[in-house]
Design an enzyme around this catalytic site. Structure first.
Site, PDB file in Angstrom:
ATOM      1  N   ASP A 206       2.514   3.407  -4.659  1.00 29.69           N
ATOM      2  CA  ASP A 206       3.052   4.769  -4.535  1.00 29.69           C
ATOM      3  C   ASP A 206       3.482   5.179  -5.934  1.00 29.69           C
ATOM      4  O   ASP A 206       3.265   4.435  -6.906  1.00 29.69           O
ATOM      5  CB  ASP A 206       4.236   4.819  -3.543  1.00 29.69           C
ATOM      6  CG  ASP A 206       4.426   6.213  -2.912  1.00 29.69           C
ATOM      7  OD1 ASP A 206       4.687   7.167  -3.666  1.00 29.69           O
ATOM      8  OD2 ASP A 206       4.333   6.335  -1.687  1.00 29.69           O
ATOM      9  N   GLY A 231       1.908   4.033  -9.412  1.00 33.54           N
ATOM     10  CA  GLY A 231       0.754   4.712 -10.003  1.00 33.54           C
ATOM     11  C   GLY A 231       0.484   6.036  -9.313  1.00 33.54           C
ATOM     12  O   GLY A 231       1.242   6.454  -8.436  1.00 33.54           O
ATOM     13  N   ASP A 232      -0.618   6.673  -9.721  1.00 37.30           N
ATOM     14  CA  ASP A 232      -0.988   7.988  -9.196  1.00 37.30           C
ATOM     15  C   ASP A 232      -2.320   7.840  -8.470  1.00 37.30           C
ATOM     16  O   ASP A 232      -3.330   7.509  -9.095  1.00 37.30           O
ATOM     17  CB  ASP A 232      -1.110   8.949 -10.396  1.00 37.30           C
ATOM     18  CG  ASP A 232      -1.505  10.359  -9.975  1.00 37.30           C
ATOM     19  OD1 ASP A 232      -1.901  10.557  -8.808  1.00 37.30           O
ATOM     20  OD2 ASP A 232      -1.413  11.258 -10.832  1.00 37.30           O
ATOM     21  N   PHE A 233      -2.300   8.097  -7.147  1.00 41.33           N
ATOM     22  CA  PHE A 233      -3.549   7.856  -6.400  1.00 41.33           C
ATOM     23  C   PHE A 233      -4.644   8.866  -6.711  1.00 41.33           C
ATOM     24  O   PHE A 233      -5.781   8.695  -6.306  1.00 41.33           O
ATOM     25  CB  PHE A 233      -3.315   7.668  -4.900  1.00 41.33           C
ATOM     26  CG  PHE A 233      -2.544   8.735  -4.138  1.00 41.33           C
ATOM     27  CD1 PHE A 233      -2.719  10.088  -4.371  1.00 41.33           C
ATOM     28  CD2 PHE A 233      -1.669   8.331  -3.116  1.00 41.33           C
ATOM     29  CE1 PHE A 233      -2.021  11.036  -3.621  1.00 41.33           C
ATOM     30  CE2 PHE A 233      -0.965   9.276  -2.365  1.00 41.33           C
ATOM     31  CZ  PHE A 233      -1.145  10.633  -2.627  1.00 41.33           C
ATOM     32  N   HIS A 251      -3.169  13.878   5.495  1.00 39.10           N
ATOM     33  CA  HIS A 251      -2.714  15.157   6.074  1.00 39.10           C
ATOM     34  C   HIS A 251      -1.900  16.003   5.080  1.00 39.10           C
ATOM     35  O   HIS A 251      -1.647  17.168   5.329  1.00 39.10           O
ATOM     36  CB  HIS A 251      -1.944  14.925   7.391  1.00 39.10           C
ATOM     37  CG  HIS A 251      -0.503  14.561   7.232  1.00 39.10           C
ATOM     38  ND1 HIS A 251       0.423  14.756   8.242  1.00 39.10           N
ATOM     39  CD2 HIS A 251       0.193  14.022   6.202  1.00 39.10           C
ATOM     40  CE1 HIS A 251       1.604  14.352   7.837  1.00 39.10           C
ATOM     41  NE2 HIS A 251       1.505  13.902   6.611  1.00 39.10           N
TER      42      HIS A 251
HETATM   43  N1  SAH Z   1       2.933   6.266   3.933  1.00 39.77           N
HETATM   44  C1  SAH Z   1       4.350   6.548   3.979  1.00 39.77           C
HETATM   45  C2  SAH Z   1       4.752   7.786   3.173  1.00 39.77           C
HETATM   46  C3  SAH Z   1       4.081   9.079   3.583  1.00 39.77           C
HETATM   47  S1  SAH Z   1       4.686  10.470   2.655  1.00 39.77           S
HETATM   48  C4  SAH Z   1       4.808   6.688   5.410  1.00 39.77           C
HETATM   49  O1  SAH Z   1       3.977   6.776   6.308  1.00 39.77           O
HETATM   50  O2  SAH Z   1       6.017   6.729   5.645  1.00 39.77           O
HETATM   51  C5  SAH Z   1       3.489  10.645   1.369  1.00 39.77           C
HETATM   52  C6  SAH Z   1       3.625   9.638   0.258  1.00 39.77           C
HETATM   53  O3  SAH Z   1       2.654   9.959  -0.732  1.00 39.77           O
HETATM   54  C7  SAH Z   1       4.975   9.661  -0.442  1.00 39.77           C
HETATM   55  O4  SAH Z   1       5.564   8.383  -0.420  1.00 39.77           O
HETATM   56  C8  SAH Z   1       4.642  10.105  -1.854  1.00 39.77           C
HETATM   57  O5  SAH Z   1       5.462   9.537  -2.860  1.00 39.77           O
HETATM   58  C9  SAH Z   1       3.210   9.645  -1.992  1.00 39.77           C
HETATM   59  N2  SAH Z   1       2.493  10.359  -3.052  1.00 39.77           N
HETATM   60  C10 SAH Z   1       2.436  11.708  -3.240  1.00 39.77           C
HETATM   61  N3  SAH Z   1       1.703  11.999  -4.329  1.00 39.77           N
HETATM   62  C11 SAH Z   1       1.293  10.808  -4.844  1.00 39.77           C
HETATM   63  C12 SAH Z   1       0.487  10.447  -5.960  1.00 39.77           C
HETATM   64  N4  SAH Z   1      -0.037  11.391  -6.763  1.00 39.77           N
HETATM   65  N5  SAH Z   1       0.240   9.122  -6.194  1.00 39.77           N
HETATM   66  C13 SAH Z   1       0.758   8.172  -5.366  1.00 39.77           C
HETATM   67  N6  SAH Z   1       1.530   8.456  -4.273  1.00 39.77           N
HETATM   68  C14 SAH Z   1       1.792   9.761  -4.027  1.00 39.77           C
END
Ligand code: SAH
Length: 342
Positions: A206, A231-233, A251
């Site tokens: 994340d 990191g950044d996905f 979503h």
């Molecule tokens: N999977 C978790 C969180 C869902 S919320 C659950 O089900 O509870 C969406 C997640 O995407 C958040 O934790 C947010 O930090 C992450 N996120 C948003 N943009 C991101 C990015 N560019 N790179 C990595 N993670 C990211």
């Protein structure tokens, strides 16, 4: 009631009122959750006066909130004005294994509440309501507002506590060696999956500021089976897993952004790997569907995010060079969309 008077206030009218005034319940639950009322009632019933002293609240006002909640089964009031726990209010305790407390607080928080007030603007413009209110997308806003980020992370952790166990029992994770939870937040789901599958290793991926808060995975008993990867996905995801799971990620994004994330998963996944998207799958037509409520949440909070039908998931996966194998429903609000590299 006479026939005539039942026509003056019909069942439809009662139902319409209940639906219209849903916002009252939302805020009353949020206030009770914020004040920790369910914790204070853990040992014994207490009066509104006693609860107000413990929470520094205004007693008569707190009493009014609690008696409203008791009218819908959240807490119960006895003849001596003492409030006690009910099966519904138990869910507001922070130590409940399926605690709804974090979600309840998030629903009433400025972060979520103010954007909901701009649903009309979102419908007219097609831009998320949060951009109208804060001039930033949800994740941009959280990046510079750590207090709100904390509320959101606790909200997601709570949502995982509610929906995660149903995901863990609906799918056999034991055949995997290394599972990467992409956008795994504080690691609630990964923690549940690793706890139930003692030979499995995990990677929590994340944003760096988010994984910094993954204390239970970092320090707990699972730490030696779990890597943490900030990191950044949109740039990359950790390589070499035979399973990738994304709960409540796709979503959040429109098709173009979702494809960037999926293609990064495609680049990283083992040739024989499995990709698991965990999201609501929209039901057809008029069926009762929590996914359709969640879909509006995405219209309000996420830039282009939305819930999708099975056909829409299949098309998206195909474009990212995956093929949808099956959709596994869970007992909760979510389904597991299983796919493999094409
Ligand atoms: N999977 C978790 C969180 C869902 S919320 C659950 O089900 O509870 C969406 C997640 O995407 C958040 O934790 C947010 O930090 C992450 N996120 C948003 N943009 C991101 C990015 N560019 N790179 C990595 N993670 C990211």
């Amino acid at each position: 009631m006479s026939d005539q008077s039942s026509q003056l206030f019909t069942a439809e009218l009662a139902q319409m009122n209940q639906l219209m005034f849903g916002f009252i319940t939302t805020q009353a639950i949020a206030v009770a959750a914020q004040l920790g009322i369910a914790e204070l009632l853990k040992e014994e019933p207490r009066t509104a006066e006693e609860l107000a002293t413990a929470t520094k609240a205004h007693a008569p006002s707190l009493n009014r909130v609690l008696r409203m909640l008791a009218s819908v089964g959240i807490f119960a009031e006895d003849a001596n004005g003492r409030f006690q726990q009910t099966p519904l209010s138990e869910l507001l305790r922070s130590d409940h294994p399926r605690s709804a407390r974090g979600s309840a607080i998030m629903c009433g928080s400025e972060l979520v509440w103010r954007p909901w007030g701009e649903l009309h603007a979102a419908v007219m413009s097609g831009r998320s309501a949060i951009e109208h209110v804060f001039g930033a997308t949800f994740f941009e806003y959280l990046a510079v507002h750590p207090d709100d980020a904390e509320v959101a992370s606790a909200g997601f952790t709570s949502a995982s506590a509610m929906d995660g166990p149903a995901v863990v029992v609906a799918y056999d994770f034991s055949r995997f060696e290394r599972i990467v939870d992409v956008g795994g937040g504080h690691g609630g789901l990964l923690h549940a999956i690793l706890s139930a599958n003692p030979r499995l290793r995990g990677v929590l991926a994340d944003q760096p500021a988010v994984v910094a808060g993954a204390t239970t995975l970092r320090r707990g008993s699972l730490a030696n089976r779990c890597e943490i990867a900030g990191g950044d996905f949109f740039i990359s995801v950790p390589e070499g897993g035979d399973a990738y799971i994304m709960k409540w990620i796709i979503h959040d994004w429109n098709d173009e952004d979702s494809l960037k994330i999926l293609r990064n998963c495609r680049r990283a996944i083992r040739r024989d790997g499995t990709l698991l998207i965990v999201d609501a799958v929209l039901k057809p037509l008029n069926e009762p569907d929590p996914g359709k409520l969640m879909d509006l949440s995405m219209l309000v909070l996420a830039p282009g995010g939305r819930e999708r039908t099975e056909a829409e998931f299949a098309a998206l996966l195909r474009e990212a060079d995956f093929s949808l194998a099956r959709v596994i429903p869970t007992a909760g609000r979510l389904s597991i969309i299983e796919s493999r590299p094409s």
